[in-house]
Design an enzyme around this catalytic site. Structure first.
Site, short mmCIF file in Angstrom:
data_model
loop_
_atom_site.label_atom_id
_atom_site.label_comp_id
_atom_site.label_asym_id
_atom_site.label_seq_id
_atom_site.Cartn_x
_atom_site.Cartn_y
_atom_site.Cartn_z
N HIS A 1 0.83 -1.21 0.00
CA HIS A 1 0.00 0.00 0.00
C HIS A 1 0.87 1.26 0.00
O HIS A 1 0.64 2.19 -0.76
CB HIS A 1 -0.88 0.05 1.27
N LYS B 1 -17.17 -7.17 6.09
CA LYS B 1 -16.16 -8.12 6.59
C LYS B 1 -15.57 -7.66 7.93
O LYS B 1 -15.36 -6.48 8.17
CB LYS B 1 -15.06 -8.36 5.56
N ARG C 1 -1.49 -6.33 -7.99
CA ARG C 1 -0.37 -7.25 -7.77
C ARG C 1 -0.30 -8.32 -8.85
O ARG C 1 0.75 -8.73 -9.29
CB ARG C 1 -0.52 -7.95 -6.41
N SER D 1 -2.58 -7.89 3.26
CA SER D 1 -2.94 -7.75 4.67
C SER D 1 -3.26 -9.12 5.27
O SER D 1 -2.89 -9.42 6.41
CB SER D 1 -4.14 -6.81 4.81
#
Lengths: 158, 158, 158, 158, 158, 158
Positions: free
Chosen positions: C18, C42, C92, C130
């Site tokens: 990030h 979530k 990514r 993460s």
């Protein structure tokens, strides 16, 4: 009454994309059974009654060829039960294809005589999903243009 | 005579996979036109005559519902010419889907009234391609089990 | 003050990936708003306060151009609210692209005037997520080299 | 004059998709250099002169910010030569992403200081490609609505 | 005793696909440790005891080369603990590859000396997954042909 | 002498990625045969002699376990000829997987007793390809860091 197709789903809620796939597939079949699978573990946002009502309202002008129902078995078993030789699925993009082709391969393995027939969604429907509609509703946004015209007014009130 | 589907390709040569997709799609349509596109720039290994002959031999027991021909225009234009409302395509895997969905999207853009209908190949046909058959032939291998039974003996002699 | 970009996320916790995307995008914009979306269903591992504190610490040397905040609406609505014409996203790999392009297409549909701008992560950051950081922490491993240097010492203590 | 982006391609011919990506990226940069790479081995259908002329015509109302040229080196070397810190690319779909991300990763390896910035094409442009335009032209079809308005009349005459 | 491979998983339950990958990889290694990871957050349908018992039964004729166990750490840490220089994984399709290559890249980052070795599943096993087996069981269907022969009778009784 | 692997390719030219896959796979096999397929239709940039010489130079310190050769048959037939039970392949990314898994599936069909064993490239090698090396050479760039150290000096002179 030979060419019966099953169009299974959660329809939580039904979208313009679902509606379009069924309408465009209609000339190919003698009957399309739009059926809400109720055994799936995932939690639904709208009640089965609400979802059924919206699906019925969406297709009420085609009652002679489109049948609305719900089922509580393996999809492929339900095909056998109702004599459907075809499962109808819409594909929006490659993520859909990965998921859908996997399920279709399993169904080929279980009952090779049932064919899965795929149509692409229309380009303008390719971004629409039930999750997306629910997310908009969740934030108080206007999701009416992503659902069938017949239920747009109902959705806004939710 | 309403539900006409076009099944276009190079058929260089026709494979068991092509044959199976047409046979399984047959109950869905009143007629399937299997048509060799001759305008494509890519070089073919077998002559048009040879390819047509093999396609004809493959489907000769279904002459009432399967028509064999060749064409020299955009695929979507040929659909219009012969009154086909459907393009039939087989999908083996995700690479096929990427390629085929792109073409189908273009065709939706050009003539939205023609639907592309996709079937998955049977699992055992998912590795078969015309290129693969040609590569085996090229090395003097036995490709007979990858082509329609009706032409297996012919292929061996090549 | 024209080119404002929103960089939305859960940042549970913020990673080196990030940080790098924001730093590399900085010359392109007059301001980047790094904003923690708090409405997403979530469950988060770290509290909103903890996550905000780490994001602030990460970018504290760029206070003039980077603003840290949280929001509780649809991402695209928040863009309108703060006058952001751009949404910044890092990619990514292909899984990211599938997910991100779908969201971006929805946002194009909802508010076409907001552009999503994608940068690739740096190759060495392409495996960091993460979830991965949390999994390492969960097993008592050392995740410090996958988070911004400014918070590495804090993460170890967790 | 800091934020210079290179938008490289064959432009054989330029499409509505190319035009839209450049127009939408324009507010992000001080200058966009639209450059035809002439060293690529692939054969082009239209001459370099013709392609340059169409690109110029497409952007002639933005001469202050858009520069048209051609180059005969590695793309990343050309960036250095003209002082471009950004390469601009449009993404239509996942196939594009696979191809483009691979090239961008190579460029990151060669010159990490140049960033590749990706925008999604607009949904209605996602099916358009130069190959598709050429194929339509090849069959005598009307490709005018897939190219920039400024050159539509020229394309029809080809 | 040099070439030790870890074959980690939930095995909820073990399938014919798992069995085949281990059997086909066996000649490559001196020992394969089939290990049930118990720390993963996801809920399992069958108890650890049940899963272990089925894995043991599946491989009981290969006790000299196949070891059955469970572990409660990061997979890559468990490799170190047992001296495994290889992680063995089966790939059914592209979805598997996306997921598995991501994990393997993370493991390369954490401990570069451990190699992940991939085998393709056999074509007939490519549709089988533990989830699929559980879904069939859930509906009272016969899943016996998708699990190792040694446990087929046990599965039916569940 | 049981575990023989074939590592086939064009090696036009051999890259650091090829070298790394072979070196990392070496402990798994008793012998790895690095073999240049000469029958493939695609045109090569470097002569067979040149390519063989570079492959030999790359692995000359491992002559006891690595054999260099060329072959002119179907890859799977060559495996049989030399008694190789394994085909070794490196995977850089999903594009590789799509291509390689297709070939491996065909080989499974032709000779099920030969297993294809896949390793991921190292992350830093994931962008390297022979095509990329050739493109750099073509523009007079320095490709030396993308090829094996043993041949870096030779490549520069080309």
């Amino acid at each position: 009454m030979d060419r019966i197709a099953l169009f299974p789903g959660s329809f939580d809620p039904i979208t313009k994309g679902h509606e379009s796939v069924v309408q465009r597939a209609l000339p190919l079949f003698d009957k399309i059974v739009v059926a809400i699978g109720t055994n799936i573990t995932k939690d639904c946002f709208f009640s089965l009654e609400q979802r059924l009502q919206w699906v019925e309202k969406t297709f009420e002008s085609n009652k002679s060829k489109i049948e609305i129902t719900s089922f509580d078995t393996l999809t492929i078993e339900y095909c056998r039960l109702i004599g459907a030789k075809y499962i109808l699925r819409g594909l929006r993009n490659q993520i859909d294809f990965q998921y859908e082709s996997n399920i279709a391969r399993i169904n080929q393995e279980l009952h090779p005589e049932v064919e899965t027939v795929f149509l692409l969604t229309k380009p303008e429907d390719a971004v629409i999903s039930s999750s997306f509609v629910k997310e908009i509703l969740n934030f108080g946004g206007d999701a009416s243009r992503f659902v069938p015209t017949a239920i747009a007014a109902d959705i806004i009130k939710k």
